[in-house]
Design an enzyme around this catalytic site. Structure first.
Site, short mmCIF file in Angstrom:
data_model
loop_
_atom_site.label_atom_id
_atom_site.label_comp_id
_atom_site.label_asym_id
_atom_site.label_seq_id
_atom_site.Cartn_x
_atom_site.Cartn_y
_atom_site.Cartn_z
N TRP A 50 0.81 -1.23 0.00
CA TRP A 50 0.00 0.00 0.00
C TRP A 50 0.84 1.27 0.00
O TRP A 50 0.30 2.37 -0.09
CB TRP A 50 -0.94 0.01 1.23
CG TRP A 50 -2.10 -0.92 1.09
CD1 TRP A 50 -2.47 -1.65 -0.03
CD2 TRP A 50 -3.07 -1.24 2.10
NE1 TRP A 50 -3.60 -2.38 0.23
CE2 TRP A 50 -3.99 -2.15 1.53
CE3 TRP A 50 -3.24 -0.84 3.42
CZ2 TRP A 50 -5.07 -2.66 2.25
CZ3 TRP A 50 -4.32 -1.35 4.14
CH2 TRP A 50 -5.23 -2.25 3.55
N LYS A 51 2.14 1.13 0.17
CA LYS A 51 3.02 2.31 0.22
C LYS A 51 2.49 3.31 1.26
O LYS A 51 1.94 2.87 2.26
CB LYS A 51 3.16 2.91 -1.18
CG LYS A 51 3.57 1.82 -2.19
CD LYS A 51 4.04 2.33 -3.52
CE LYS A 51 4.45 1.13 -4.39
NZ LYS A 51 5.00 1.54 -5.68
N SER A 91 3.15 -2.23 -12.05
CA SER A 91 1.92 -2.05 -12.81
C SER A 91 1.15 -3.35 -13.05
O SER A 91 0.61 -3.57 -14.14
CB SER A 91 2.20 -1.33 -14.14
OG SER A 91 2.72 -0.03 -13.88
N GLY A 94 4.41 2.06 -11.02
CA GLY A 94 3.54 3.24 -11.00
C GLY A 94 3.47 3.97 -12.33
O GLY A 94 2.99 5.09 -12.39
N GLU A 152 11.16 -6.22 -9.45
CA GLU A 152 10.38 -5.02 -9.76
C GLU A 152 11.22 -4.09 -10.63
O GLU A 152 12.02 -3.29 -10.11
CB GLU A 152 9.98 -4.29 -8.47
CG GLU A 152 9.06 -5.10 -7.58
CD GLU A 152 8.11 -4.21 -6.76
OE1 GLU A 152 6.92 -4.53 -6.72
OE2 GLU A 152 8.56 -3.20 -6.20
N GLU A 178 11.83 2.11 -3.97
CA GLU A 178 11.61 3.45 -3.40
C GLU A 178 12.47 3.66 -2.15
O GLU A 178 12.88 4.78 -1.86
CB GLU A 178 10.11 3.65 -3.10
CG GLU A 178 9.33 3.82 -4.40
CD GLU A 178 7.91 3.29 -4.38
OE1 GLU A 178 7.35 3.08 -3.29
OE2 GLU A 178 7.35 3.08 -5.47
N HIS A 234 12.79 -2.27 -1.20
CA HIS A 234 11.95 -1.78 -2.30
C HIS A 234 12.71 -0.67 -3.04
O HIS A 234 13.47 0.09 -2.41
CB HIS A 234 10.63 -1.26 -1.74
CG HIS A 234 9.64 -0.97 -2.82
ND1 HIS A 234 9.66 0.21 -3.52
CD2 HIS A 234 8.64 -1.70 -3.33
CE1 HIS A 234 8.69 0.19 -4.43
NE2 HIS A 234 8.06 -0.96 -4.33
P1 13P Z 1 2.62 -0.38 -8.92
O1 13P Z 1 1.81 -1.66 -8.93
O2 13P Z 1 1.83 0.80 -8.47
O3 13P Z 1 3.33 -0.19 -10.22
O4 13P Z 1 3.74 -0.56 -7.79
C1 13P Z 1 4.52 -1.70 -7.80
C2 13P Z 1 5.29 -1.76 -6.55
O5 13P Z 1 6.18 -0.96 -6.32
C3 13P Z 1 4.93 -2.80 -5.58
O6 13P Z 1 5.88 -2.88 -4.57
#
Ligand code: 13P
Length: 250
Positions: free
Chosen positions: A11-12, A214, A174, A168, A98, A96
């Site tokens: 869910w970030k 995505s 995203g 990923e 991010e 991750h």
């Molecule tokens: P999205 O599904 O929004 O591209 O994000 C992927 C993600 O970073 C899952 O950890």
């Protein structure tokens, strides 16, 4: 033993505790008695308790999105594996992109976190993946090998059993640009071969490698049909209960 697929929601930095509860109320009935795949929801720290309370008895597991590598200490703003365990979290996303990009996490830090997670029986979902410039420069394989080696450094085959890796590609996160199932499968196979080199064929054969970037209800089936893809780590599309349930029920 076939690898049991794992579908995880990341869910970030979204959802308050109340919003998290509302999600669970709508989501759980849509996946009741779902046994084919493991389902994991990873909310932000502030929602872990309410999500665990909501998920009790449902078969849905709950994880964190990050943790510190120390059990405790003077690390203002950080959360330790002991704290996650005490809440009842069973999984933790580590490294991750991010975290790597905005919080300067390196393979070395992620490796330390991975070792701590394993010591505390938290199931780690460790992320690797190339950025666009690396893919365009033909360096995807090199990056995946470096990250795989770096995060797994010093870990033995028996310690590695619970580890889940998530591939990923950063350019797919995203952006709505999903890797094609074939391209994802190729990357997974690079990672699996390297895990075989490092930890042996059996560990590699049992290792679950998730795809993230995505993943949406309309591309989940094609991705999951790939032999090499053992699940999904879902960001944006996991924020809506119907959409995440559709992915789980691919
Ligand atoms: P999205 O599904 O929004 O591209 O994000 C992927 C993600 O970073 C899952 O950890």
């Amino acid at each position: 033993m076939p690898r049991k697929p794992l579908i995880a929601a990341n869910w970030k930095m979204y959802k308050t505790p109340v919003q998290s509860q509302e999600f669970m109320k709508l989501f759980l009935p849509l996946v009741a008695n779902h046994g084919r795949d493991e389902i994991v929801v990873c909310p932000s720290f502030t929602s872990i308790s309410v999500v665990i309370a909501a998920a009790t008895g449902s078969g849905v597991a709950v994880g964190a999105q990050n943790m510190h590598f120390a059990d405790e200490g003077a690390f203002t703003g950080e959360t330790s594996p002991l704290m996650l365990k005490a809440l009842g979290a069973t999984h933790v996303i580590l490294g991750h992109s991010e975290r790597r990009q905005y919080f300067a996490e390196t393979d070395e830090i992620i490796n330390k976190k991975l070792k701590t997670a394993l010591q505390h029986q938290l199931i780690p979902i460790v992320c690797v993946g190339e950025v666009l410039a690396e893919r365009e420069a033909g360096k995807t394989e090199e990056v995946l090998l470096r990250q795989t080696r770096g995060v797994l450094a010093g870990i033995t085959a028996s310690e590695a059993v619970p580890i889940v890796i998530a591939y990923e590609p950063v350019w797919a996160i995203g952006t709505g640009k999903t890797a094609t199932p074939q391209l994802a499968a190729e990357a997974h196979s690079v990672i699996r071969k390297e895990v075989a080199n490092l930890l042996g064929a059996e560990t590699a054969a049992n290792l679950r490698i998730l795809y993230g970037g995505s993943v949406k209800p309309d591309n989940a089936t094609a991705l999951m049909n790939e032999e090499e893809i053992d699940g999904a780590l879902v960001g944006g599309a996991s924020l809506d209960p119907q959409s995440f349930a559709k992915i789980v029920n691919y």
